[in-house]
Design a protein around this motif. Structure first.
Motif, PDB file in Angstrom:
ATOM      1  N   HIS A 124      55.158  24.591  -2.543  1.00 48.47           N
ATOM      2  CA  HIS A 124      54.391  25.494  -3.415  1.00 48.47           C
ATOM      3  C   HIS A 124      52.932  25.555  -2.933  1.00 48.47           C
ATOM      4  O   HIS A 124      52.350  26.635  -2.820  1.00 48.47           O
ATOM      5  CB  HIS A 124      54.482  24.989  -4.855  1.00 48.47           C
ATOM      6  CG  HIS A 124      53.647  25.749  -5.845  1.00 48.47           C
ATOM      7  ND1 HIS A 124      54.170  26.710  -6.668  1.00 48.47           N
ATOM      8  CD2 HIS A 124      52.330  25.670  -6.132  1.00 48.47           C
ATOM      9  CE1 HIS A 124      53.195  27.208  -7.422  1.00 48.47           C
ATOM     10  NE2 HIS A 124      52.075  26.587  -7.129  1.00 48.47           N
ATOM     11  N   GLU A 125      52.348  24.385  -2.640  1.00 45.35           N
ATOM     12  CA  GLU A 125      50.952  24.357  -2.161  1.00 45.35           C
ATOM     13  C   GLU A 125      50.842  25.014  -0.786  1.00 45.35           C
ATOM     14  O   GLU A 125      49.866  25.720  -0.512  1.00 45.35           O
ATOM     15  CB  GLU A 125      50.424  22.917  -2.134  1.00 45.35           C
ATOM     16  CG  GLU A 125      50.325  22.246  -3.507  1.00 45.35           C
ATOM     17  CD  GLU A 125      49.429  23.005  -4.494  1.00 45.35           C
ATOM     18  OE1 GLU A 125      48.463  23.654  -4.051  1.00 45.35           O
ATOM     19  OE2 GLU A 125      49.703  22.973  -5.705  1.00 45.35           O
ATOM     20  N   HIS A 128      50.559  28.659  -1.255  1.00 44.52           N
ATOM     21  CA  HIS A 128      49.207  29.113  -1.624  1.00 44.52           C
ATOM     22  C   HIS A 128      48.356  29.291  -0.354  1.00 44.52           C
ATOM     23  O   HIS A 128      47.523  30.181  -0.280  1.00 44.52           O
ATOM     24  CB  HIS A 128      48.513  28.102  -2.540  1.00 44.52           C
ATOM     25  CG  HIS A 128      48.909  28.209  -3.995  1.00 44.52           C
ATOM     26  ND1 HIS A 128      48.961  29.400  -4.665  1.00 44.52           N
ATOM     27  CD2 HIS A 128      49.247  27.247  -4.905  1.00 44.52           C
ATOM     28  CE1 HIS A 128      49.314  29.181  -5.930  1.00 44.52           C
ATOM     29  NE2 HIS A 128      49.504  27.885  -6.097  1.00 44.52           N
ATOM     30  N   TYR A 181      44.882  29.600 -10.376  1.00 41.94           N
ATOM     31  CA  TYR A 181      45.572  30.724  -9.758  1.00 41.94           C
ATOM     32  C   TYR A 181      46.065  31.670 -10.846  1.00 41.94           C
ATOM     33  O   TYR A 181      46.363  31.266 -11.963  1.00 41.94           O
ATOM     34  CB  TYR A 181      46.755  30.221  -8.933  1.00 41.94           C
ATOM     35  CG  TYR A 181      46.356  29.332  -7.787  1.00 41.94           C
ATOM     36  CD1 TYR A 181      45.694  29.850  -6.681  1.00 41.94           C
ATOM     37  CD2 TYR A 181      46.642  27.977  -7.807  1.00 41.94           C
ATOM     38  CE1 TYR A 181      45.334  29.036  -5.623  1.00 41.94           C
ATOM     39  CE2 TYR A 181      46.282  27.155  -6.757  1.00 41.94           C
ATOM     40  CZ  TYR A 181      45.630  27.688  -5.663  1.00 41.94           C
ATOM     41  OH  TYR A 181      45.273  26.885  -4.633  1.00 41.94           O
ATOM     42  N   GLU A 186      50.984  32.252  -8.893  1.00 39.63           N
ATOM     43  CA  GLU A 186      51.881  31.132  -9.176  1.00 39.63           C
ATOM     44  C   GLU A 186      53.333  31.515  -8.918  1.00 39.63           C
ATOM     45  O   GLU A 186      54.082  30.766  -8.291  1.00 39.63           O
ATOM     46  CB  GLU A 186      51.717  30.666 -10.631  1.00 39.63           C
ATOM     47  CG  GLU A 186      50.464  29.854 -10.859  1.00 39.63           C
ATOM     48  CD  GLU A 186      50.364  28.704  -9.891  1.00 39.63           C
ATOM     49  OE1 GLU A 186      51.172  27.768  -9.995  1.00 39.63           O
ATOM     50  OE2 GLU A 186      49.511  28.749  -9.001  1.00 39.63           O
ATOM     51  N   HIS A 233      48.052  25.282 -12.723  1.00 39.89           N
ATOM     52  CA  HIS A 233      49.466  25.582 -12.483  1.00 39.89           C
ATOM     53  C   HIS A 233      50.203  25.626 -13.822  1.00 39.89           C
ATOM     54  O   HIS A 233      50.989  24.731 -14.120  1.00 39.89           O
ATOM     55  CB  HIS A 233      50.109  24.510 -11.603  1.00 39.89           C
ATOM     56  CG  HIS A 233      49.535  24.436 -10.223  1.00 39.89           C
ATOM     57  ND1 HIS A 233      48.330  23.848  -9.945  1.00 39.89           N
ATOM     58  CD2 HIS A 233      49.999  24.897  -9.036  1.00 39.89           C
ATOM     59  CE1 HIS A 233      48.086  23.947  -8.638  1.00 39.89           C
ATOM     60  NE2 HIS A 233      49.078  24.576  -8.072  1.00 39.89           N
TER      61      HIS A 233
HETATM   62 ZN   LIG Z   1      50.035  26.823  -7.741  1.00 39.51          ZN
END
Ligand SMILES: [Zn+2]
Length: 419
Positions: A124-125, A128, A181, A186, A233
């Motif tokens: 997930h990171e 981003h 975010y 997200e 998040h």
């Molecule tokens: Zn995130």
């Protein structure tokens, strides 16, 4: 102005009202060299502000780096200079800086059940980063001059009380950890992250399980100070449903590696009661029960004598009881446990200064400033230089401290005028 913009960003309002069309256009561009340089420059200071690195278990650090690199290689931008570190903080948090510099907190690692869930967080990171969400947020932050090299200490200064460094006194303007975010970012990062983890061989259902853990945790700690991660998040039923839908489009099954994960996090599991004692000690400190704080820290130290945070908290409580020499000894232990963390060095220097140990104070604070420059550190070095008769050095430090504004900034300006 600075404060109100910061509050706006914190509340996620700026992020939420970012024009969506610009987002889509920017998302297609690859990560730039400038972004990589920005992330590299801020990685160290961000780590310092969040609690320093977790150094008690090098094998766990290597494991997180290994899992992270496996995912990075399976991502849309496999060739960025990625790095994955563990921050020594109990907060549930993970963050990414532009260009691939990523961190996950000790507290979040302790809340997970499998390597696949860790993969869901890291992927997930990574998303981003590859989608340049953090880069675009960072630009905004810089535009609003939220990023200073000097970190202010959020302490009311009415000499000499300003020397009373509270645990939570360092205002965190570091970016990645504060990023809020947008909902769209997200959802995008969840989706891209699940594709990446699936390509790396992990079961994408772990991303659903992860969101369920987050939702449960968030509901359990509505007014908790640990809500930082959930601000950036936000967990929601919507994200769980979206992730379930995404999982259906990906190959079923895959690795969970839950036994591997349990093995890798053995020390974290063993130390859980000690960190619980730290949480209680921090609450006792906040309630000004300094004697009780010391008792709780000693219990934690008996369980894990090498944890920098236990010694640091003990040192602060001792300093509050005017037991300066014992406080310095506790900060020595803290600094020995992690010599690359600014806070015990700064706290030791301030305590030595109060004891009249000026040369050791100057050495301690100088060492802290190299790791993370703080306003209070610059101001105190100004005083110490002035005391030695070095007016040039003093002026340099006061000018630095004055940049940070606030009460310490004002005091530094007065000192400058009177030099
Ligand atoms: Zn995130």
């Amino acid at each position: 102005m600075r404060q109100s913009l910061y509050a706006l960003v914190s509340a996620g309002l700026i992020a939420a009202t970012m024009p969506y069309s610009n987002d889509l256009m920017a998302a297609e561009k690859p990560v730039t060299r400038e972004e990589i340089a920005l992330g590299e420059k801020q990685y160290g200071p961000n780590q310092q502000q969040q609690g320093g690195l977790y150094t008690l278990d090098p094998a766990l650090s290597a494991y997180v780096q290994r899992v992270g690199m496996k995912l990075a290689k399976a991502s849309d931008a496999p060739d960025l200079p990625y790095a994955f570190v563990i921050i020594n903080s109990s907060d549930l948090n993970a963050w990414a800086l532009p260009g691939g510099k990523i961190a996950i907190n000790r507290g979040l690692l302790a809340a997970l059940d499998s390597e696949a869930q860790l993969a869901a967080v890291l992927a997930h990171e990574i998303a981003h980063v590859t989608k340049r969400h953090s880069a675009r947020m960072q630009k905004k932050a810089e535009g609003a001059s939220l990023l200073g090299t000097l970190i202010g200490l959020g302490i009311g200064m009415k000499a000499p009380e300003y020397r009373d460094l509270a645990m939570q006194g360092v205002s965190t303007l570091a970016y990645g950890a504060q990023a809020n975010y947008s909902r769209d970012h997200e959802l995008q990062a969840d989706k891209a992250g699940m594709k990446t983890m699936s390509r790396a061989g992990y079961d994408p259902q772990a991303a659903v399980a992860l969101q369920e853990i987050f939702l449960r945790e968030a509901q359990g700690r509505k007014n908790d100070a640990l809500s930082g991660f959930f601000a950036s998040h936000p967990p929601s039923q919507e994200r769980i449903s979206e992730n379930k839908a995404t999982a259906k489009t990906l190959p079923a099954g895959g690795l969970l590696n839950d036994a591997d994960y349990r093995k890798a996090t053995t020390l974290l599991a063993r130390d859980k009661p000690a960190y619980q004692l730290l949480k209680e000690a921090t609450a006792a400190y906040a309630a000004k029960n300094y004697g009780q704080t010391v008792v709780l820290c000693d219990k934690a130290i008996a369980l894990q004598p090498k944890e920098v945070l236990f010694w640091e908290m003990k040192g602060q409580a001792l300093a509050k009881q005017s037991r300066g020499k014992e406080a310095v000894a506790a900060f020595d232990k803290a600094a020995a446990a992690n010599p690359n963390f600014y806070r015990p060095l700064l706290l030791r220097g301030m305590t030595q200064n109060a004891l009249g140990q000026y040369a050791p104070a100057e050495a301690s604070i100088s060492a802290a400033q190299k790791l993370l420059p703080t306003q209070i550190g610059a101001y105190t070095l100004g005083e110490l230089s002035q005391r030695r008769g070095d007016r040039n050095a003093a002026a340099g430090y006061y000018r630095q401290a004055a940049q940070g504004g606030g009460e310490i900034g004002k005091a530094a300006q007065e000192r400058l005028r009177s030099l």
